[in-house]
Design a protein around this motif. Structure first.
Motif, PDB file in Angstrom:
ATOM      1  N   LEU A  21       0.822  -1.211   0.000  1.00 36.03           N
ATOM      2  CA  LEU A  21       0.000   0.000   0.000  1.00 36.03           C
ATOM      3  C   LEU A  21       0.857   1.264   0.000  1.00 36.03           C
ATOM      4  CD1 LEU A  21      -2.832  -1.162   2.378  1.00 36.03           C
ATOM      5  CD2 LEU A  21      -3.071  -0.564  -0.034  1.00 36.03           C
ATOM      6  N   ALA A  24       1.846   1.545  -3.559  1.00 38.20           N
ATOM      7  CA  ALA A  24       0.686   1.991  -4.341  1.00 38.20           C
ATOM      8  C   ALA A  24       0.408   3.476  -4.113  1.00 38.20           C
ATOM      9  CB  ALA A  24      -0.542   1.167  -3.974  1.00 38.20           C
ATOM     10  N   GLY A  25       0.536   3.921  -2.885  1.00 37.89           N
ATOM     11  CA  GLY A  25       0.346   5.343  -2.587  1.00 37.89           C
ATOM     12  C   GLY A  25       1.371   6.201  -3.292  1.00 37.89           C
ATOM     13  N   ARG A  70      -6.094   0.579   6.623  1.00 32.02           N
ATOM     14  CA  ARG A  70      -5.227   0.424   5.452  1.00 32.02           C
ATOM     15  C   ARG A  70      -4.994   1.742   4.707  1.00 32.02           C
ATOM     16  NH1 ARG A  70      -2.240  -4.125   5.994  1.00 32.02           N
ATOM     17  NH2 ARG A  70      -3.565  -5.920   6.351  1.00 32.02           N
ATOM     18  N   PHE A  74      -1.168   3.763   2.742  1.00 34.62           N
ATOM     19  CA  PHE A  74      -1.370   4.394   1.436  1.00 34.62           C
ATOM     20  C   PHE A  74      -1.023   5.883   1.523  1.00 34.62           C
ATOM     21  CE2 PHE A  74      -3.952   6.685  -1.644  1.00 34.62           C
ATOM     22  CZ  PHE A  74      -3.603   6.044  -2.817  1.00 34.62           C
TER      23      PHE A  74
END
Length: 103
Positions: A21, A24-25, A70, A74
């Motif tokens: 994450l 991905a962020g 979560r 991120f």
């Protein structure tokens, strides 16, 4: 205050999903900046994408757990990308001063 930030950063990545994450962020920071600019055009017209990403990422990292746990990693990735892009421009300017001058 810095100690609290470091502790929160250490607690952000607890497993492989958190690490994914964060990545991905970091990858989605530019897209998130565009979303923020579309919702707040007047407030963001004089801000660079890296500044918007750093602010949005910091807010998601700090307050994201109120919506979902979560979101914290991120947001951390978005924050790192924004700060990294900002510092990259700043450091590149300094390094450019080291170029050999043409005669």
């Amino acid at each position: 205050m810095l100690e609290a930030i470091v502790e929160k950063a250490r607690a952000t990545i607890e497993d492989g999903t958190d690490l994914a994450l964060v990545v991905a962020g970091s990858g989605g920071a530019g897209a998130l900046s565009e979303v923020v600019k579309s919702w707040l055009p007047e407030q963001t017209k004089d801000l660079g994408d890296e500044t918007i990403a750093a602010i949005a990422g910091g807010l998601i990292w700090y307050f994201g757990d109120r919506l979902h746990d979560r979101l914290v990693p991120f947001g951390f990735g978005v924050l790192l990308e924004g700060v990294g892009a900002w510092s990259s421009e700043w450091v590149a300017g300094i390094i450019d001063m080291l170029k050999k001058k043409e005669a």
